[in-house]
Design an enzyme around this catalytic site. Structure first.
Site, PDB file in Angstrom:
ATOM      1  N   HIS A  37      95.407 121.360 101.900  1.00 16.52           N
ATOM      2  CA  HIS A  37      93.987 121.355 101.519  1.00 16.52           C
ATOM      3  C   HIS A  37      93.687 122.496 100.545  1.00 16.52           C
ATOM      4  O   HIS A  37      92.951 122.308  99.570  1.00 16.52           O
ATOM      5  CB  HIS A  37      93.101 121.485 102.758  1.00 16.52           C
ATOM      6  CG  HIS A  37      92.637 120.175 103.304  1.00 16.52           C
ATOM      7  ND1 HIS A  37      93.494 119.203 103.748  1.00 16.52           N
ATOM      8  CD2 HIS A  37      91.392 119.674 103.455  1.00 16.52           C
ATOM      9  CE1 HIS A  37      92.802 118.158 104.166  1.00 16.52           C
ATOM     10  NE2 HIS A  37      91.517 118.421 103.995  1.00 16.52           N
ATOM     11  N   LYS A 102      91.000 115.588 115.267  1.00 15.76           N
ATOM     12  CA  LYS A 102      90.501 115.756 116.631  1.00 15.76           C
ATOM     13  C   LYS A 102      89.563 116.951 116.665  1.00 15.76           C
ATOM     14  O   LYS A 102      89.705 117.899 115.896  1.00 15.76           O
ATOM     15  CB  LYS A 102      91.649 115.935 117.630  1.00 15.76           C
ATOM     16  CG  LYS A 102      92.424 117.222 117.478  1.00 15.76           C
ATOM     17  CD  LYS A 102      93.499 117.337 118.537  1.00 15.76           C
ATOM     18  CE  LYS A 102      94.240 118.672 118.353  1.00 15.76           C
ATOM     19  NZ  LYS A 102      95.308 118.843 119.317  1.00 15.76           N
TER      20      LYS A 102
END
Length: 175
Positions: A37, A102
């Protein structure tokens, strides 16, 4: 409600999805975690070519382990999504339609999901070996030096997910 969808249908179905709905997802998904990222974000800021087109992309916050014989990947469970929260609003603004991971997300990510009519899907944590059975292909497409955290193009086949945050503001984490 349960939806059986392909990743290329998510943009049109996102407004219908509600927090708590089940989605059985098939299609192209890209893995990306913290280090990847950061590199993608730096490439965006420099105007460089990205490893994949963010428009309508689905990002799975995972780092698949090497594949045993007969499988496309080894264990491939979700990582904690909040670690990507610093990058997620920009990625959503650049066209990402869904993120899979999650755990809870920041208010900035929730706002970006709503603003961009996107969706956050949760996979079952701790079930990486089981999840790998729903992945039929895996190709490293960028940042091979990051090992299991390199960017990979996966093909999901009937991957079970839960809508955690929808584009209408629904959020399974808010009581």
């Amino acid at each position: 409600m349960e939806y059986i969808l392909n990743t290329n249908e998510l943009r049109s179905f996102a407004p219908e999805l509600r927090a708590g709905d089940r989605v059985v997802l098939s299609g192209t998904v890209y893995t990306s975690r913290d280090a990847a990222h950061k590199r993608i974000s730096e490439s965006i800021n420099k105007g460089e070519k990205l490893p994949y087109d963010l428009q309508d992309a689905v990002i799975y916050y995972a780092g698949p382990t090497p594949a045993p014989e007969g499988l496309a990947v080894g264990a491939c469970g979700p990582t904690t999504s909040s670690r990507m929260d610093v990058f997620a609003p920009d990625f959503l603004d650049k066209g990402v339609v869904a993120m899979v991971g999650k755990g809870e997300r920041s208010s900035a990510v929730c706002d970006a999901i709503i603003r961009n009519k996107a969706v956050y899907l949760c996979a079952i944590g701790g079930a990486g070996a089981l999840a790998s059975k729903c992945i039929t292909a895996c190709d490293v497409i960028a940042y091979e030096d990051l090992g299991c955290e390199s960017v990979k193009k996966l093909t999901f086949k009937d991957f079970p997910l839960t809508v955690a945050i929808d584009c209408n503001g629904g959020n399974i984490f808010v009581r």
